[in-house]
Design a protein around this motif. Structure first.
Motif, PDB file in Angstrom:
ATOM      1  N   ALA A   1       0.811  -1.219   0.000  1.00 42.23           N
ATOM      2  CA  ALA A   1       0.000   0.000   0.000  1.00 42.23           C
ATOM      3  C   ALA A   1       0.843   1.266   0.000  1.00 42.23           C
ATOM      4  CB  ALA A   1      -0.923   0.010   1.223  1.00 42.23           C
TER       5      ALA A   1
ATOM      6  N   ALA B   1       0.374   5.663  -1.201  1.00 41.92           N
ATOM      7  CA  ALA B   1      -0.281   6.149   0.011  1.00 41.92           C
ATOM      8  C   ALA B   1      -0.130   7.662   0.176  1.00 41.92           C
ATOM      9  CB  ALA B   1       0.295   5.435   1.237  1.00 41.92           C
TER      10      ALA B   1
ATOM     11  N   GLY C   1      -6.139   8.548   4.550  1.00 46.58           N
ATOM     12  CA  GLY C   1      -5.050   7.847   3.901  1.00 46.58           C
ATOM     13  C   GLY C   1      -4.166   7.118   4.892  1.00 46.58           C
TER      14      GLY C   1
ATOM     15  N   LEU D   1      -3.449   2.716   5.637  1.00 45.68           N
ATOM     16  CA  LEU D   1      -2.149   2.075   5.779  1.00 45.68           C
ATOM     17  C   LEU D   1      -1.988   1.429   7.148  1.00 45.68           C
ATOM     18  CD1 LEU D   1       0.392   1.847   3.942  1.00 45.68           C
ATOM     19  CD2 LEU D   1       1.385   3.706   5.278  1.00 45.68           C
TER      20      LEU D   1
END
Length: 491
Positions: free
Chosen positions: A104, A108, A115, A119
């Motif tokens: 990810a 990111a 956001g 993660l």
């Protein structure tokens, strides 16, 4: 319909060479190695080749000169040279959640809570020690995201460093180090934005996204993803050129070619020239760094195997002497001998317990997949012309009357030297689930094995024992101390 590439076929086929005995081009040597980079990154085994084709097409559309196109081409082929180091860092930073976070990271946006949560959430669902999971969660969501920044910087800087060691230019290195920068400046490793990001890095980022989306859902999905990411993750101008390419039937034919090796070779901008023996060695030595970076426990493992194998070869009886070409092949094979290990998850390699039968079977089942690269790469490197400077570093000439081994006998001896050197190095180096064995313990185990097989194994073992009695061997096998939590090795 999603585009599917058959995974049953060998991922590293031999290139069809118009002049089989001619000196190899640099691209011919690099292309067969790229599926191993893909496997280590967890993408389809032709991802790098197809990315190189896309990157060159974009570079031509942007009217780059030939030298710059060449830098871009090799950056695309070698874009994942930092993947093993970054994966290892992610594992030791985030534990069982590392794989989800690692994949990810490239896109990111950690400037927003949403956001950051995308993660960080895998940490809450993962196993492992709760204090480390909580520390990672707080770092990503409320802190400065030091863990992700370190991983991405290590990925870029390691990849760039290896590319430079291989002899590639600064343009190639800059593209690799900046591939995961975002156009809006919310990425890593350096948080540059807009035109402050290397142009080649911006092109490479677009090409990578296009190929990844194409594998998942074909041209339509690739166009949609490029349009969605343009202006935030991707350079909007480069992304627009890429969307235009996807409307071209000729480009789509190149992208979906059943023999991407040939298309990638044809896309090499210079299209001529050869690689010398010394340059071939630099490429292979750099690739060994990439292989060994998969785990801190294998730091310089391939180099040590090379020194053990060549040292043993120098102490064999006269009837088992190798000529200069065979010795070069032995050195290169030693550096690439662990290429199959790239398919083994880092979590398995760095496990602090003895591997289960199922895990051992996973490791063994992957070996034939990537070992297919070795013969073609070694054969091509054998054809690379030897320069006068290189000759000065060669082994001393054979004694008068000694005929070096050739053909099947040569190959059998090289295999035996590599097997014995690898076993001895592995036994005498520490591993996460066991302490290192002493030299005497390792030699005792090897003597038992050689007594059962006899013949060549015993003769090669005798050469190893003679080599181990020399001062050179003591320097090669100096003990190492590991700090896996910091991913450091102290020589």
């Amino acid at each position: 319909m999603p585009v599917r590439v058959p995974q049953a076929r060998p991922p590293i086929p031999s290139l069809v060479r118009p002049e089989p005995d001619a000196a190899p081009r640099l691209a011919e040597l690099v292309i067969p190695l790229t599926p191993a980079l893909d496997v280590a990154e967890g993408v389809p085994a032709t991802h790098a080749m197809r990315t190189a084709v896309v990157a060159v097409r974009l570079g031509r559309a942007l009217e780059l000169d030939q030298a710059t196109l060449t830098d871009l081409y090799y950056a695309a082929l070698l874009k994942d040279l930092g993947a093993t180091a970054a994966r290892s860092k992610a594992l030791h930073t985030f534990g069982p959640a590392s794989s989800a976070i690692y994949h990810a990271l490239p896109g990111a946006d950690l400037s927003s809570l949403a956001g950051s949560m995308r993660l960080a959430l895998p940490l809450l669902r993962a196993g492992g020690e709760w204090r480390r999971r909580l520390a990672g969660f707080v770092d990503i969501t409320l802190g400065r995201a030091n863990g992700p920044v370190q991983i991405e910087r290590l990925r870029g800087r390691t990849g760039a460093s290896i590319a430079l060691d291989m002899g590639f230019g600064r343009g190639t290195a800059d593209a690799i180090i900046s591939r995961h920068e975002r156009w809006d400046g919310r990425g890593r490793p350096e948080a540059n934005s807009g035109e402050d990001v290397s142009l080649l890095g911006r092109i490479l980022n677009v090409a990578h996204v296009l190929v990844s989306a194409w594998f998942e859902g074909g041209p339509a999905q690739a166009s949609a993803r490029l349009a969605r990411l343009a202006g935030n993750q991707l350079d909007p101008g480069v992304a627009q050129h890429a969307i235009g390419l996807l409307a071209s039937p000729g480009f789509l034919a190149e992208l979906s070619a059943n023999e991407p090796e040939q298309v990638a070779l044809a896309a090499e901008p210079t299209g001529h020239g050869y690689v010398s023996a010394s340059r071939a060695d630099r490429v292979i030595a750099g690739f060994a760094r990439f292989i060994d970076a998969k785990s801190p426990w294998t730091y310089r493992h391939s180099e040590r195997v090379r020194e053990l194998a060549t040292g043993t070869a120098a102490h064999l009886d006269a009837a088992l002497q190798l000529g200069p070409t065979a010795l070069r092949r032995l050195k290169r094979a030693a550096l690439l001998h662990d290429i199959a290990r790239l398919a083994t998850p880092t979590e398995v390699l760095d496990s602090h317990r003895t591997l289960s039968d199922a895990e051992i079977e996973v490791v063994r089942s992957q070996r034939p997949l990537l070992r297919a690269s070795l013969p073609s790469v070694l054969d091509l490197a054998d054809l690379a012309p030897v320069t006068e400077t290189y000759v000065r570093d060669e082994q001393p000439a054979l004694a008068d009357g000694v005929t070096p081994l050739e053909g099947a006998q040569r190959d059998e001896l090289i295999d035996t030297l590599l097997t014995l050197a690898e076993r001895f190095e592995a036994m005498t180096a520490p591993r996460p689930h066991r302490e290192r064995r002493t030299f005497d313990e390792a030699l005792g185990m090897l003597r038992q094995q050689a007594a059962r097989t006899g013949g060549l194994d015993q003769l090669v073992l005798a050469g190893l024992e003679r080599f181990l009695a020399t001062p050179t061997a003591a320097a090669v096998l100096a003990p190492r101390t590991f700090d896996p939590n910091a991913i450091m090795v102290v020589d």
